[in-house]
Write a protein that holds these residues in place. Structure first.
Motif, PDB file in Angstrom:
ATOM      1  N   GLY B  77     100.130  15.433  24.493  1.00  0.00           N
ATOM      2  CA  GLY B  77      99.832  14.748  23.249  1.00  0.00           C
ATOM      3  C   GLY B  77      98.374  14.769  22.856  1.00  0.00           C
ATOM      4  N   MET B  78      97.506  15.233  23.746  1.00  0.00           N
ATOM      5  CA  MET B  78      96.081  15.302  23.391  1.00  0.00           C
ATOM      6  C   MET B  78      95.789  16.689  22.849  1.00  0.00           C
ATOM      7  SD  MET B  78      93.670  13.324  26.017  1.00  0.00           S
ATOM      8  CE  MET B  78      94.487  13.443  27.570  1.00  0.00           C
ATOM      9  N   GLU B  79      95.252  16.725  21.643  1.00  0.00           N
ATOM     10  CA  GLU B  79      94.971  18.033  21.082  1.00  0.00           C
ATOM     11  C   GLU B  79      93.471  18.278  21.051  1.00  0.00           C
ATOM     12  OE1 GLU B  79      97.496  19.985  17.846  1.00  0.00           O
ATOM     13  OE2 GLU B  79      95.587  19.605  16.867  1.00  0.00           O
ATOM     14  N   GLN B  80      93.083  19.441  21.481  1.00  0.00           N
ATOM     15  CA  GLN B  80      91.676  19.777  21.521  1.00  0.00           C
ATOM     16  C   GLN B  80      91.489  21.153  20.925  1.00  0.00           C
ATOM     17  OE1 GLN B  80      90.056  18.348  24.935  1.00  0.00           O
ATOM     18  NE2 GLN B  80      88.015  18.511  24.130  1.00  0.00           N
ATOM     19  N   SER B  81      90.541  21.225  19.996  1.00  0.00           N
ATOM     20  CA  SER B  81      90.340  22.496  19.318  1.00  0.00           C
ATOM     21  C   SER B  81      88.857  22.832  19.384  1.00  0.00           C
ATOM     22  CB  SER B  81      90.813  22.334  17.877  1.00  0.00           C
ATOM     23  OG  SER B  81      90.554  23.490  17.172  1.00  0.00           O
ATOM     24  N   VAL B  82      88.536  24.051  19.776  1.00  0.00           N
ATOM     25  CA  VAL B  82      87.123  24.424  19.815  1.00  0.00           C
ATOM     26  C   VAL B  82      86.868  25.642  18.943  1.00  0.00           C
ATOM     27  CG1 VAL B  82      86.526  23.469  22.071  1.00  0.00           C
ATOM     28  CG2 VAL B  82      87.487  25.769  21.913  1.00  0.00           C
ATOM     29  N   THR B  83      85.660  25.664  18.406  1.00  0.00           N
ATOM     30  CA  THR B  83      85.216  26.854  17.692  1.00  0.00           C
ATOM     31  C   THR B  83      84.349  27.663  18.642  1.00  0.00           C
ATOM     32  OG1 THR B  83      83.272  25.702  16.908  1.00  0.00           O
ATOM     33  CG2 THR B  83      85.196  25.641  15.488  1.00  0.00           C
ATOM     34  N   LEU B  84      83.990  28.854  18.219  1.00  0.00           N
ATOM     35  CA  LEU B  84      83.172  29.726  19.069  1.00  0.00           C
ATOM     36  C   LEU B  84      81.816  29.071  19.354  1.00  0.00           C
ATOM     37  CD1 LEU B  84      83.326  32.483  20.395  1.00  0.00           C
ATOM     38  CD2 LEU B  84      82.299  33.465  18.379  1.00  0.00           C
ATOM     39  N   LEU B  85      81.136  28.651  18.283  1.00  0.00           N
ATOM     40  CA  LEU B  85      79.829  28.023  18.468  1.00  0.00           C
ATOM     41  C   LEU B  85      79.974  26.682  19.165  1.00  0.00           C
ATOM     42  CD1 LEU B  85      77.890  28.736  15.175  1.00  0.00           C
ATOM     43  CD2 LEU B  85      77.310  29.490  17.472  1.00  0.00           C
ATOM     44  N   GLY B  86      81.066  25.974  18.829  1.00  0.00           N
ATOM     45  CA  GLY B  86      81.297  24.665  19.432  1.00  0.00           C
ATOM     46  C   GLY B  86      81.429  24.758  20.941  1.00  0.00           C
ATOM     47  N   SER B  87      82.109  25.813  21.425  1.00  0.00           N
ATOM     48  CA  SER B  87      82.288  25.922  22.870  1.00  0.00           C
ATOM     49  C   SER B  87      80.953  26.189  23.555  1.00  0.00           C
ATOM     50  CB  SER B  87      83.299  27.015  23.188  1.00  0.00           C
ATOM     51  OG  SER B  87      82.856  28.233  22.652  1.00  0.00           O
ATOM     52  N   VAL B  88      80.101  26.964  22.894  1.00  0.00           N
ATOM     53  CA  VAL B  88      78.768  27.202  23.466  1.00  0.00           C
ATOM     54  C   VAL B  88      77.967  25.896  23.454  1.00  0.00           C
ATOM     55  CG1 VAL B  88      76.606  28.450  23.182  1.00  0.00           C
ATOM     56  CG2 VAL B  88      78.755  29.624  22.806  1.00  0.00           C
ATOM     57  N   ALA B  89      78.108  25.135  22.356  1.00  0.00           N
ATOM     58  CA  ALA B  89      77.397  23.864  22.262  1.00  0.00           C
ATOM     59  C   ALA B  89      77.854  22.895  23.344  1.00  0.00           C
ATOM     60  CB  ALA B  89      77.611  23.254  20.875  1.00  0.00           C
ATOM     61  N   ILE B  90      79.153  22.914  23.647  1.00  0.00           N
ATOM     62  CA  ILE B  90      79.664  22.038  24.713  1.00  0.00           C
ATOM     63  C   ILE B  90      79.005  22.390  26.034  1.00  0.00           C
ATOM     64  CG2 ILE B  90      81.714  21.549  26.110  1.00  0.00           C
ATOM     65  CD1 ILE B  90      83.331  21.896  23.477  1.00  0.00           C
ATOM     66  N   LEU B  91      78.965  23.684  26.336  1.00  0.00           N
ATOM     67  CA  LEU B  91      78.326  24.128  27.583  1.00  0.00           C
ATOM     68  C   LEU B  91      76.864  23.684  27.609  1.00  0.00           C
ATOM     69  CD1 LEU B  91      79.571  27.774  28.215  1.00  0.00           C
ATOM     70  CD2 LEU B  91      80.183  25.719  29.443  1.00  0.00           C
ATOM     71  N   ALA B  92      76.190  23.823  26.482  1.00  0.00           N
ATOM     72  CA  ALA B  92      74.760  23.520  26.444  1.00  0.00           C
ATOM     73  C   ALA B  92      74.498  22.021  26.583  1.00  0.00           C
ATOM     74  CB  ALA B  92      74.160  24.050  25.147  1.00  0.00           C
ATOM     75  N   THR B  93      75.297  21.203  25.899  1.00  0.00           N
ATOM     76  CA  THR B  93      75.016  19.764  25.949  1.00  0.00           C
ATOM     77  C   THR B  93      75.406  19.163  27.288  1.00  0.00           C
ATOM     78  OG1 THR B  93      77.139  19.414  24.885  1.00  0.00           O
ATOM     79  CG2 THR B  93      75.198  19.303  23.474  1.00  0.00           C
ATOM     80  N   GLU B  94      76.344  19.795  27.988  1.00  0.00           N
ATOM     81  CA  GLU B  94      76.738  19.228  29.276  1.00  0.00           C
ATOM     82  C   GLU B  94      75.879  19.772  30.406  1.00  0.00           C
ATOM     83  OE1 GLU B  94      80.920  19.236  29.847  1.00  0.00           O
ATOM     84  OE2 GLU B  94      81.150  17.695  28.300  1.00  0.00           O
ATOM     85  N   HIS B  96      74.722  22.726  31.130  1.00  0.00           N
ATOM     86  CA  HIS B  96      74.897  24.052  31.711  1.00  0.00           C
ATOM     87  C   HIS B  96      74.205  25.027  30.778  1.00  0.00           C
ATOM     88  CE1 HIS B  96      77.767  21.796  33.912  1.00  0.00           C
ATOM     89  NE2 HIS B  96      78.545  21.641  32.868  1.00  0.00           N
ATOM     90  N   ARG B  97      72.939  24.741  30.494  1.00  0.00           N
ATOM     91  CA  ARG B  97      72.239  25.474  29.438  1.00  0.00           C
ATOM     92  C   ARG B  97      72.099  26.948  29.751  1.00  0.00           C
ATOM     93  NH1 ARG B  97      68.747  21.106  29.660  1.00  0.00           N
ATOM     94  NH2 ARG B  97      69.447  19.494  28.226  1.00  0.00           N
ATOM     95  N   LEU B  98      71.779  27.255  31.025  1.00  0.00           N
ATOM     96  CA  LEU B  98      71.568  28.646  31.379  1.00  0.00           C
ATOM     97  C   LEU B  98      72.870  29.436  31.215  1.00  0.00           C
ATOM     98  CD1 LEU B  98      69.213  30.294  32.203  1.00  0.00           C
ATOM     99  CD2 LEU B  98      69.745  29.855  34.595  1.00  0.00           C
ATOM    100  N   LEU B  99      73.967  28.840  31.684  1.00  0.00           N
ATOM    101  CA  LEU B  99      75.270  29.487  31.546  1.00  0.00           C
ATOM    102  C   LEU B  99      75.592  29.697  30.074  1.00  0.00           C
ATOM    103  CD1 LEU B  99      77.687  30.444  33.271  1.00  0.00           C
ATOM    104  CD2 LEU B  99      78.725  28.220  32.887  1.00  0.00           C
ATOM    105  N   ALA B 100      75.326  28.653  29.259  1.00  0.00           N
ATOM    106  CA  ALA B 100      75.578  28.749  27.821  1.00  0.00           C
ATOM    107  C   ALA B 100      74.765  29.883  27.218  1.00  0.00           C
ATOM    108  CB  ALA B 100      75.237  27.429  27.138  1.00  0.00           C
ATOM    109  N   ALA B 101      73.489  29.968  27.612  1.00  0.00           N
ATOM    110  CA  ALA B 101      72.613  30.995  27.043  1.00  0.00           C
ATOM    111  C   ALA B 101      73.097  32.388  27.428  1.00  0.00           C
ATOM    112  CB  ALA B 101      71.177  30.778  27.521  1.00  0.00           C
ATOM    113  N   VAL B 102      73.451  32.567  28.706  1.00  0.00           N
ATOM    114  CA  VAL B 102      73.901  33.881  29.179  1.00  0.00           C
ATOM    115  C   VAL B 102      75.156  34.305  28.440  1.00  0.00           C
ATOM    116  CG1 VAL B 102      74.946  35.047  31.162  1.00  0.00           C
ATOM    117  CG2 VAL B 102      72.851  33.754  31.471  1.00  0.00           C
ATOM    118  N   VAL B 103      76.116  33.377  28.336  1.00  0.00           N
ATOM    119  CA  VAL B 103      77.383  33.710  27.686  1.00  0.00           C
ATOM    120  C   VAL B 103      77.154  34.007  26.207  1.00  0.00           C
ATOM    121  CG1 VAL B 103      79.638  32.800  27.015  1.00  0.00           C
ATOM    122  CG2 VAL B 103      78.792  32.433  29.327  1.00  0.00           C
ATOM    123  N   PHE B 104      76.422  33.114  25.521  1.00  0.00           N
ATOM    124  CA  PHE B 104      76.237  33.280  24.083  1.00  0.00           C
ATOM    125  C   PHE B 104      75.488  34.571  23.760  1.00  0.00           C
ATOM    126  CE2 PHE B 104      74.263  31.897  19.947  1.00  0.00           C
ATOM    127  CZ  PHE B 104      75.445  32.008  19.232  1.00  0.00           C
TER     128      PHE B 104
END
Lengths: 216, 214
Positions: B77-94, B96-104
């Motif tokens: 019942g929980m729905e979660q939707s991410v966009t491309l930039l949003g998923s990178v932003a999630i990684l960055a705010t939590e 995991h900035r280096l991982l976010a940067a490498v992936v993006f």
């Protein structure tokens, strides 16, 4: 693939170096050895020196990147690549552990993809590059065509190891259901990404023309 | 000894250093090194137009891939939707900035720069004039090419898709399909990419520009 046209012929079996010229690695212009600056594309410095094989740092650089990649590959395998948190329980998974879990669940194709990308390709790449470096330094002249082809394959498949890092990234970004289930990246993810980059740099530093040098 | 002593018909094999005399290639012909079988250069029909067209098409697809949901997850019942930039932003705010940067960088920034560079170079070639910085641009494009990982990310999405399917309902959004098309375009561009040919065309553009100014 089409066969080479008949007109192709080597210049009296001469290498560019023996003729006192070098090919620009960026734009393929033929330049005199020692040219500091490619007039056609503006490439200069180490890139050109390497092309003229006057720069003997290729082997050292390759060894250095290879050593770094091996050192990064150890934590990448032994530390957890991601954590799964469900109702307060934290579960760690390593790369190999993940492959075994997938295999146990019966997702054989995915298990094989991850195993090939995360274990077979990196290990194979490092082993092949070590062998190529050794055969240059110990002056093994056999099977040069074969070794050059191996080098080409190594250079081509290297990037594909990143699949596992991307999978972790996607899972972390997607599975954030609070207490129900949350996935966090582990330290191995970055170590693994570093390993992929350093093996790519190692392959890029290795100069395959050294395999063909007649009298070293 | 100058550049002119070995004019454009010669090429030094990038992998075994053999100096080879290149004949004029007919459309569709590939020239391999006679000693180590390295693909020296190829005459791919309309490769320049294809690079231009596919680059623009891929850039449009990449822009579209940022507009819609990428993946939607439905679990208990929980729905979660991410966009491309949003998923990178999630990684960055939590944190995991280096991982976010490498992936993006490897899935979007580098391929986008690559395509923009090729569009610019193609425009210079097509209008027959050397645009400022076109040479530097092509040089950087060639240097960046190995670090583009768009198609690998696509495989990564499919693998994680299969991993998640057992836990929750997953739905691929419109952006996923746009990204898949973008990846397809990038692959088509790289299949038509020949550094020697691009530099030859850029040289021809410069020559045309000089003669029209004179």
């Amino acid at each position: 693939m089409r066969p080479a046209p008949r007109g192709i012929r080597p210049m009296h079996e001469h290498t560019a170096t023996a003729m006192g010229v070098q090919g620009c690695p960026v734009c393929t212009a033929v330049l005199p050895i020692g040219t500091p600056y490619c007039a056609r594309c503006g490439t200069h410095g180490h890139t050109l020196e390497r092309a003229g094989m006057t720069w003997n740092g290729s082997m050292q650089r390759t060894w250095a990147w290879l050593l770094t990649s091996v050192l990064l590959y150890l934590p990448a395998n032994f530390l957890p690549i991601m954590y799964t948190r469900t109702w307060g329980n934290l579960r760690e998974s390593t790369i190999l552990g993940g492959v075994l879990t997938l295999w146990g669940h019966g997702s054989y194709p995915i298990a094989i993809v991850i195993f090939v990308a995360s274990v077979l390709v990196p290990v194979g790449k490092i082993v092949i590059l070590v062998w190529l470096c050794l055969s240059v330094q110990l002056r093994y002249k056999s099977a040069r065509r074969y070794k050059t082809r191996l080098y080409r394959i190594t250079e081509f498949v290297g990037r594909w190891s990143m699949v596992d890092v991307f999978v972790v990234g996607i899972l972390v970004a997607l599975i954030r259901l609070g207490n129900v289930m949350t996935i966090l990246p582990g330290p191995a993810a970055l170590a693994f990404a570093g390993m992929v980059f350093t093996t790519m740099l190692a392959a890029g530093s290795f100069d395959p023309r050294l395999l063909w040098v007649r009298e070293a | 000894m100058g550049v002119t002593d070995f004019p454009a018909v010669h090429i030094a094999c990038h992998e075994c250093d053999l100096l080879v005399a290149l004949p004029v290639l007919r459309p569709g012909q590939h020239a391999y090194c006679p000693r180590c079988n390295f693909l020296l250069t190829a005459n791919r029909p309309d490769s320049q137009s294809k690079i231009f067209a596919y680059s623009i098409a891929s850039l449009i697809c990449l822009a579209l891939a940022n507009l819609f949901p990428f993946i939607t997850l439905n679990a208990r019942g929980m729905e979660q939707s991410v966009t491309l930039l949003g998923s990178v932003a999630i990684l960055a705010t939590e944190d995991h900035r280096l991982l976010a940067a490498v992936v993006f960088a490897s899935i979007a920034v580098i391929p986008a720069l690559l395509l923009c560079g090729l569009v610019y170079v193609s425009v210079a070639i097509r209008i027959g004039r050397e645009l400022p910085g076109a040479r530097t641009c092509l040089r950087w494009t060639i240097a960046l090419a190995p670090w583009n990982m768009a198609e690998i990310f696509l495989i990564g999405i499919l693998v994680s898709f299969i991993k998640i399917v057992s836990l929750a309902d997953v739905e691929l959004g419109l952006s996923f399909w746009a990204y898949a098309l973008f990846t397809f375009g990038v692959v088509l561009v790289s299949l038509n990419f020949d550094r020697r040919e691009l530099w030859d065309l850029l040289d021809a553009a410069r020559a045309a520009g000089h003669s029209s100014h004179a």
